[in-house]
Design a protein around this motif. Structure first.
Motif, PDB file in Angstrom:
ATOM      1  N   PHE A 142       0.596  -0.790   0.037  1.00 28.91           N
ATOM      2  CA  PHE A 142       0.228  -0.094   0.169  1.00 28.91           C
ATOM      3  C   PHE A 142       0.944   1.001  -0.117  1.00 28.91           C
ATOM      4  N   VAL A 143       2.010   1.359   0.803  1.00 25.41           N
ATOM      5  CA  VAL A 143       3.415   2.243   0.922  1.00 25.41           C
ATOM      6  C   VAL A 143       3.449   3.095  -0.464  1.00 25.41           C
ATOM      7  N   PHE A 147       1.162   6.265   7.297  1.00 22.63           N
ATOM      8  CA  PHE A 147       0.542   5.186   7.681  1.00 22.63           C
ATOM      9  C   PHE A 147       1.198   4.822   8.575  1.00 22.63           C
ATOM     10  N   TYR A 148       2.120   4.571   8.166  1.00 23.16           N
ATOM     11  CA  TYR A 148       2.887   3.898   9.338  1.00 23.16           C
ATOM     12  C   TYR A 148       2.342   4.078  10.699  1.00 23.16           C
ATOM     13  N   THR A 200       0.828   0.844  13.721  1.00 21.24           N
ATOM     14  CA  THR A 200       1.459   0.350  14.503  1.00 21.24           C
ATOM     15  C   THR A 200       0.149  -0.110  15.546  1.00 21.24           C
ATOM     16  N   PRO A 201       1.060  -1.623  16.090  1.00 16.31           N
ATOM     17  CA  PRO A 201       0.076  -2.138  16.639  1.00 16.31           C
ATOM     18  C   PRO A 201      -0.727  -1.575  17.926  1.00 16.31           C
ATOM     19  N   TYR A 202      -0.184  -0.464  18.582  1.00 13.22           N
ATOM     20  CA  TYR A 202      -0.704   0.213  19.762  1.00 13.22           C
ATOM     21  C   TYR A 202      -1.365   1.243  19.861  1.00 13.22           C
ATOM     22  N   ARG A 203      -2.073   1.984  18.407  1.00 14.09           N
ATOM     23  CA  ARG A 203      -3.080   2.348  18.043  1.00 14.09           C
ATOM     24  C   ARG A 203      -3.633   1.499  17.540  1.00 14.09           C
ATOM     25  N   CYS A 237      -4.326   9.542   4.123  1.00 16.07           N
ATOM     26  CA  CYS A 237      -3.038   9.837   2.844  1.00 16.07           C
ATOM     27  C   CYS A 237      -3.290  10.101   1.372  1.00 16.07           C
ATOM     28  N   ARG A 238      -2.338  10.613   1.004  1.00 18.63           N
ATOM     29  CA  ARG A 238      -2.295  11.390  -0.333  1.00 18.63           C
ATOM     30  C   ARG A 238      -1.561   9.751  -1.165  1.00 18.63           C
TER      31      ARG A 238
END
Length: 85
Positions: free
Chosen positions: A37-38, A49-50, A54-57, A82-83
């Motif tokens: 995707f990135v 995006f990253y 992230t898992p904690y979010r 994201c654009r």
């Protein structure tokens, strides 16, 4: 114009992308096969995006395996923008 995309949050690969994406992004449909995707994002938004995935979010997916968990617990929505380049 809009298109839909489903992304694996484990691998970052595109799992599904709607047919209109190829015409909107002006590329061949095959471009999306095994793509991350990135690779579609504007360079300045890759970190967005990253950071947002992230898992904690993200929702705690293990709560969805419990018998007492409600459908609402398992369907938490996560939004970020994201654009596309």
């Amino acid at each position: 114009d809009m298109f839909a995309v489903a992304v694996s949050l484990i691998t970052g690969k595109i799992l599904y992308i709607s047919d209109q994406a190829a015409s909107i992004l002006r590329c061949k449909r095959g471009y999306f096969k095994n793509a991350k995707f990135v690779e579609l994002l504007a360079p300045q938004d890759v970190s967005v995006f990253y950071t947002s995935t992230t898992p904690y979010r993200l929702p705690s997916w293990n709560i969805c395996n419990r018998a007492e968990s409600s459908t609402q617990d398992c369907m938490e929505e996560k939004s970020f923008f994201c654009r596309i380049r």
